[in-house]
Scaffold this active site. Structure first.
Site, PDB file in Angstrom:
ATOM      1  N   GLY A  14       0.890   7.121 -17.434  1.00  0.00           N
ATOM      2  CA  GLY A  14       0.805   7.355 -15.938  1.00  0.00           C
ATOM      3  C   GLY A  14       3.328   7.493 -16.871  1.00  0.00           C
ATOM      4  O   GLY A  14       3.966   6.776 -15.698  1.00  0.00           O
ATOM      5  N   SER A 110       0.503  -5.293  -9.533  1.00  0.00           N
ATOM      6  CA  SER A 110       1.519  -5.032  -8.372  1.00  0.00           C
ATOM      7  C   SER A 110       1.207  -6.665  -7.704  1.00  0.00           C
ATOM      8  O   SER A 110       0.734  -7.895  -7.503  1.00  0.00           O
ATOM      9  CB  SER A 110       0.817  -4.993  -6.969  1.00  0.00           C
ATOM     10  OG  SER A 110       1.667  -4.729  -6.158  1.00  0.00           O
ATOM     11  N   SER A 111       2.667  -6.851  -6.963  1.00  0.00           N
ATOM     12  CA  SER A 111       2.967  -8.315  -6.085  1.00  0.00           C
ATOM     13  C   SER A 111       1.905  -8.654  -4.748  1.00  0.00           C
ATOM     14  O   SER A 111       1.925  -9.740  -4.177  1.00  0.00           O
ATOM     15  CB  SER A 111       4.543  -8.858  -5.670  1.00  0.00           C
ATOM     16  OG  SER A 111       4.470  -7.487  -4.939  1.00  0.00           O
ATOM     17  N   CYS A 112       1.553  -7.395  -4.288  1.00  0.00           N
ATOM     18  CA  CYS A 112       0.285  -6.716  -2.977  1.00  0.00           C
ATOM     19  C   CYS A 112      -0.961  -8.301  -3.701  1.00  0.00           C
ATOM     20  O   CYS A 112      -1.476  -7.606  -3.045  1.00  0.00           O
ATOM     21  CB  CYS A 112       0.284  -5.527  -3.026  1.00  0.00           C
ATOM     22  SG  CYS A 112      -0.507  -4.291  -4.061  1.00  0.00           S
ATOM     23  N   TYR A 139      -6.019  -0.456  -2.389  1.00  0.00           N
ATOM     24  CA  TYR A 139      -4.915  -1.265  -3.637  1.00  0.00           C
ATOM     25  C   TYR A 139      -4.763  -2.346  -4.263  1.00  0.00           C
ATOM     26  O   TYR A 139      -5.197  -2.789  -5.820  1.00  0.00           O
ATOM     27  CB  TYR A 139      -3.639  -0.709  -3.277  1.00  0.00           C
ATOM     28  CG  TYR A 139      -2.291  -0.677  -4.551  1.00  0.00           C
ATOM     29  CD1 TYR A 139      -2.487   0.655  -5.288  1.00  0.00           C
ATOM     30  CD2 TYR A 139      -1.651  -1.716  -4.222  1.00  0.00           C
ATOM     31  CE1 TYR A 139      -1.211   0.526  -6.050  1.00  0.00           C
ATOM     32  CE2 TYR A 139      -0.525  -1.331  -5.462  1.00  0.00           C
ATOM     33  CZ  TYR A 139      -0.085  -0.292  -6.808  1.00  0.00           C
ATOM     34  OH  TYR A 139       0.221  -0.027  -7.817  1.00  0.00           O
ATOM     35  N   LYS A 143      -6.220  -3.544  -8.189  1.00  0.00           N
ATOM     36  CA  LYS A 143      -5.395  -4.273  -9.294  1.00  0.00           C
ATOM     37  C   LYS A 143      -6.125  -5.670 -10.061  1.00  0.00           C
ATOM     38  O   LYS A 143      -5.587  -6.080 -10.675  1.00  0.00           O
ATOM     39  CB  LYS A 143      -3.866  -4.530  -8.153  1.00  0.00           C
ATOM     40  CG  LYS A 143      -3.402  -2.993  -8.567  1.00  0.00           C
ATOM     41  CD  LYS A 143      -2.893  -2.121  -9.562  1.00  0.00           C
ATOM     42  CE  LYS A 143      -2.219  -1.050  -9.624  1.00  0.00           C
ATOM     43  NZ  LYS A 143      -1.784  -0.747 -10.897  1.00  0.00           N
ATOM     44  N   HIS A 182       7.835   4.229  -0.533  1.00  0.00           N
ATOM     45  CA  HIS A 182       8.794   3.388  -0.586  1.00  0.00           C
ATOM     46  C   HIS A 182       9.973   2.645   0.123  1.00  0.00           C
ATOM     47  O   HIS A 182      10.179   3.692   0.606  1.00  0.00           O
ATOM     48  CB  HIS A 182       9.030   2.824  -1.523  1.00  0.00           C
ATOM     49  CG  HIS A 182       7.077   1.361  -2.787  1.00  0.00           C
ATOM     50  ND1 HIS A 182       6.532   3.048  -3.705  1.00  0.00           N
ATOM     51  CD2 HIS A 182       6.264   0.795  -1.818  1.00  0.00           C
ATOM     52  CE1 HIS A 182       5.774   2.388  -4.017  1.00  0.00           C
ATOM     53  NE2 HIS A 182       4.961   1.321  -3.114  1.00  0.00           N
TER      54      HIS A 182
HETATM   55  O1  GFB Z   1       8.386  -0.824   1.055  1.00  0.00           O
HETATM   56  P1  GFB Z   1       6.660  -0.369   2.032  1.00  0.00           P
HETATM   57  O2  GFB Z   1       6.093   0.250   2.012  1.00  0.00           O
HETATM   58  O3  GFB Z   1       5.511  -1.484   1.348  1.00  0.00           O
HETATM   59  O4  GFB Z   1       7.947  -1.300   2.922  1.00  0.00           O
HETATM   60  P2  GFB Z   1       5.231  -2.926   1.353  1.00  0.00           P
HETATM   61  C1  GFB Z   1       8.572  -2.463   2.838  1.00  0.00           C
HETATM   62  C2  GFB Z   1       9.281  -2.930   4.351  1.00  0.00           C
HETATM   63  O5  GFB Z   1       9.864  -2.135   4.450  1.00  0.00           O
HETATM   64  C3  GFB Z   1       7.621  -3.090   5.297  1.00  0.00           C
HETATM   65  C4  GFB Z   1       9.211  -1.419   6.124  1.00  0.00           C
HETATM   66  O6  GFB Z   1       8.316  -4.044   6.575  1.00  0.00           O
HETATM   67  C5  GFB Z   1       8.125  -1.298   6.039  1.00  0.00           C
HETATM   68  O7  GFB Z   1       7.432  -1.578   7.749  1.00  0.00           O
HETATM   69  N1  GFB Z   1      10.402  -0.213   6.160  1.00  0.00           N
HETATM   70  C6  GFB Z   1      11.333   0.039   7.394  1.00  0.00           C
HETATM   71  C7  GFB Z   1       9.869   0.849   5.876  1.00  0.00           C
HETATM   72  N2  GFB Z   1      11.649   1.810   6.994  1.00  0.00           N
HETATM   73  C8  GFB Z   1      10.648   2.639   6.231  1.00  0.00           C
HETATM   74  C9  GFB Z   1      10.002   3.792   5.482  1.00  0.00           C
HETATM   75  O8  GFB Z   1      11.172   4.463   6.220  1.00  0.00           O
HETATM   76  N3  GFB Z   1       9.562   3.296   4.763  1.00  0.00           N
HETATM   77  C10 GFB Z   1       8.943   2.883   4.277  1.00  0.00           C
HETATM   78  N4  GFB Z   1       7.518   3.133   3.721  1.00  0.00           N
HETATM   79  N5  GFB Z   1       8.559   1.656   4.837  1.00  0.00           N
HETATM   80  C11 GFB Z   1       3.645  -1.608  -0.424  1.00  0.00           C
HETATM   81  C12 GFB Z   1       2.680  -1.751  -0.254  1.00  0.00           C
HETATM   82  O9  GFB Z   1       3.864  -2.856   0.651  1.00  0.00           O
HETATM   83  O10 GFB Z   1       3.978  -2.286  -1.612  1.00  0.00           O
HETATM   84  C13 GFB Z   1       1.435  -0.804  -1.599  1.00  0.00           C
HETATM   85  O11 GFB Z   1       1.750  -1.264   0.152  1.00  0.00           O
HETATM   86  C14 GFB Z   1       2.818  -2.147  -3.431  1.00  0.00           C
HETATM   87  O12 GFB Z   1       0.796  -1.360  -1.992  1.00  0.00           O
HETATM   88  C15 GFB Z   1       4.327  -1.472  -2.937  1.00  0.00           C
HETATM   89  O13 GFB Z   1       1.820  -2.753  -3.638  1.00  0.00           O
HETATM   90  C16 GFB Z   1       5.116  -2.069  -4.012  1.00  0.00           C
HETATM   91  O14 GFB Z   1       5.944  -3.769   0.820  1.00  0.00           O
HETATM   92  O15 GFB Z   1       5.239  -3.480   2.437  1.00  0.00           O
END
Ligand code: GFB
Length: 331
Positions: A14, A110-112, A139, A143, A182
């Protein structure tokens, strides 16, 4: 325990991803040989291909930083890929590493993997003590299976395999696609574009209330190399910055750094995910490692990278919806 990297052949599976590329930068300061292969030449979901690669390149040690990854919406809409790809990557690399006599391996988790409502900050003991966050269950299950493989190969064959759980990561080389990325890179791009368009407001997903902890990928890579050299245990270990903040506050900090003065609006039609995810990294701190890049500096560095590499030519970047292409086999 000390695993000496000097002269060792290290396969970074990766190596073009966010953490993989940071690992390559960090390992360049060690006296080791980095093995890497273009993703087009190795599909990590194919057991025979992975086996042949390990047999032919003879790594002394492997770091598994390859995964099919994405933000909350990508996880929610493509659960089959997130589950199947990541199960295959973990199982293929770990079983082939053992079959080919590779005795040192680090699996990036991953912390999830922790329960949705785990007590905060989340200690390593919280693993498998409650239901997972539904948006990224696939996911997380893959993991968790990786952690169990690491533990099983340690227990049955005495292999010196370990796993580490970083918190939410960001940094140069991140995915800036507004749909699949993210939150941190997504907000850098959205707020940058809102500033260019002089938009009076810009929306963020969800309520803005969920709290997240962020760690720069270069800090993560430094912690991984530290653990690779010094840590040997069946117990997985957390890697975090120790600070979390609400997403709405993150958006305001990014807006300040970018110089955007419009309003930040929330969008409750989009998912929030888990309400809080702050790791307890005291085990790692006790071993003597701490992060160096604070959030303001990290966001500024990442925005600089975005301006230099992406804003100038968005087409030169990864295809928006094809994360898998970019990570599978990108060893
Ligand atoms: O970073 P994120 O997609 O992942 O979202 P998670 C974190 C928070 O940010 C959520 C909000 O509450 C989203 O609703 N958010 C606000 C946004 N605006 C945005 C945006 O424009 N884009 C995104 N993506 N989020 C992931 C897991 O969870 O974390 C993966 O789904 C992985 O599997 C990763 O573990 C580290 O922290 O919620």
């Amino acid at each position: 325990m000390h695993f000496d990297l000097t002269g060792k052949r290290i396969w970074v599976a990766g190596h073009t991803g966010l953490v993989g590329s940071a690992l390559v930068r960090r390992l360049a300061h060690e006296n080791c040989i980095i093995l890497a292969t273009p993703r087009a030449q190795l599909d990590l979901r194919q057991q025979s291909a992975v086996d042949a690669f390990i047999r032919d390149t003879r790594p002394d040690a492997i770091i598994i930083a390859a995964a099919t990854v994405g933000g909350i919406l990508a996880n929610q809409t493509r659960p089959a890929e997130f589950l199947a790809d990541n199960l295959l990557i973990a199982a293929n690399i770990i079983t082939s590493a053992h079959a080919n006599g590779v005795d040192r391996l680090l699996f990036l988790d991953s912390s999830c993997i922790y329960p949705r409502l785990a007590a905060q900050p989340i200690s390593e003991e919280a693993l498998l003590t409650g239901p997972l966050e539904p948006s990224n269950e696939g996911y997380a299950i893959a993991k968790i299976a990786g952690i169990k493989l690491v533990q099983a190969f340690r227990a049955q064959y005495g292999r010196d395999y370990i796993s580490a759980m970083p918190t939410n990561l960001y940094g140069p080389g991140d995915n800036f696609d507004p749909v699949s990325s993210h939150v941190l890179p997504a907000l850098i791009r959205k707020i940058h574009e809102a500033k260019l368009a002089s938009a009076p407001s810009t929306p963020i997903w969800g309520s803005g209330a969920p709290r997240r902890e962020f760690l720069h990928a270069d800090d993560c890579a430094d912690a991984l190399v530290f653990l690779f050299k010094t840590y040997s245990s069946r117990d997985p270990i957390n890697i975090g910055s120790g600070h979390d903040l609400p997403i709405i506050e993150l958006a305001h900090r990014i807006a300040d750094i970018i110089g955007y003065t419009g309003a930040i609006l929330t969008d409750p039609t989009k998912p929030d995910g888990t309400p809080r995810k702050l790791l307890d990294s005291s085990r790692l701190r006790a071993l003597g490692w701490s992060p160096r890049i604070d959030l303001e500096t990290g966001i500024a560095l990442t925005y600089r990278w975005f301006l230099d590499n992406f804003a100038a030519d968005p087409h030169a970047m990864r295809p928006a919806h094809d994360i898998q292409q970019n990570l599978i086999g990108s060893a």
